[in-house]
Scaffold this motif. Structure first.
Motif, PDB file in Angstrom:
ATOM      1  N   SER A 100       0.890  -0.944   0.041  1.00 45.41           N
ATOM      2  CA  SER A 100      -0.007  -0.123   0.026  1.00 45.41           C
ATOM      3  C   SER A 100       0.934   1.332   0.233  1.00 45.41           C
ATOM      4  N   LEU A 101       1.868   1.216   0.635  1.00 48.56           N
ATOM      5  CA  LEU A 101       2.759   2.407   0.694  1.00 48.56           C
ATOM      6  C   LEU A 101       3.580   2.419  -0.565  1.00 48.56           C
ATOM      7  N   TYR A 127       2.025   1.944  -3.381  1.00 49.13           N
ATOM      8  CA  TYR A 127       1.039   2.273  -4.489  1.00 49.13           C
ATOM      9  C   TYR A 127       0.742   3.789  -4.122  1.00 49.13           C
ATOM     10  N   ARG A 128       0.505   4.208  -2.870  1.00 50.23           N
ATOM     11  CA  ARG A 128       0.239   5.580  -2.475  1.00 50.23           C
ATOM     12  C   ARG A 128       1.439   6.391  -3.241  1.00 50.23           C
ATOM     13  N   SER A 129       2.852   5.992  -3.004  1.00 48.77           N
ATOM     14  CA  SER A 129       3.805   6.744  -3.333  1.00 48.77           C
ATOM     15  C   SER A 129       3.919   6.905  -5.034  1.00 48.77           C
ATOM     16  N   GLU A 158       1.073   6.835  -6.804  1.00 49.87           N
ATOM     17  CA  GLU A 158       0.107   7.485  -6.995  1.00 49.87           C
ATOM     18  C   GLU A 158       0.258   9.018  -7.037  1.00 49.87           C
ATOM     19  N   TYR A 159       1.050   9.601  -6.031  1.00 49.87           N
ATOM     20  CA  TYR A 159       1.343  11.150  -5.810  1.00 49.87           C
ATOM     21  C   TYR A 159       2.551  11.313  -6.534  1.00 49.87           C
TER      22      TYR A 159
END
Length: 90
Positions: A69-70, A72-74, A76-77
């Motif tokens: 999830s980390l 994926y989020r990195s 994404e941003y």
């Protein structure tokens, strides 16, 4: 040196029935080892968990919570770009 061992089902009626079941699951959008119909879980999956004491789904969930999830989020941003300049003096 590592050895790899695997099992294959001999060609025949049982193998054809298994393959037909796997194709039906694919067509229905169900994952190969996911339970289907009145079946609680696939016997192949249960055998792996019993023989090796390893549940890949639990491990994948743990990885996702801890790292996936980390990542994926990195993504994404966007990533943070760092530019490094080297200065050479004479």
């Amino acid at each position: 040196m590592h050895n790899m061992h695997f099992k294959c089902m001999p060609d025949g009626a049982d193998q054809e029935a298994r393959d037909a079941g796997l194709r039906a699951k694919l067509a229905a959008g169900v994952q190969v080892l996911q339970a289907g119909g009145d079946q609680e879980e696939m016997p192949e999956w249960r055998e792996v968990k019993e023989n090796f004491g390893y549940d890949a789904e639990d491990e994948a969930d743990d990885w996702w919570v801890g790292w996936g999830s980390l990542k994926y989020r990195s993504a994404e941003y966007g990533s943070i770009g760092i530019q490094v300049e080297q200065t050479v003096s004479n």
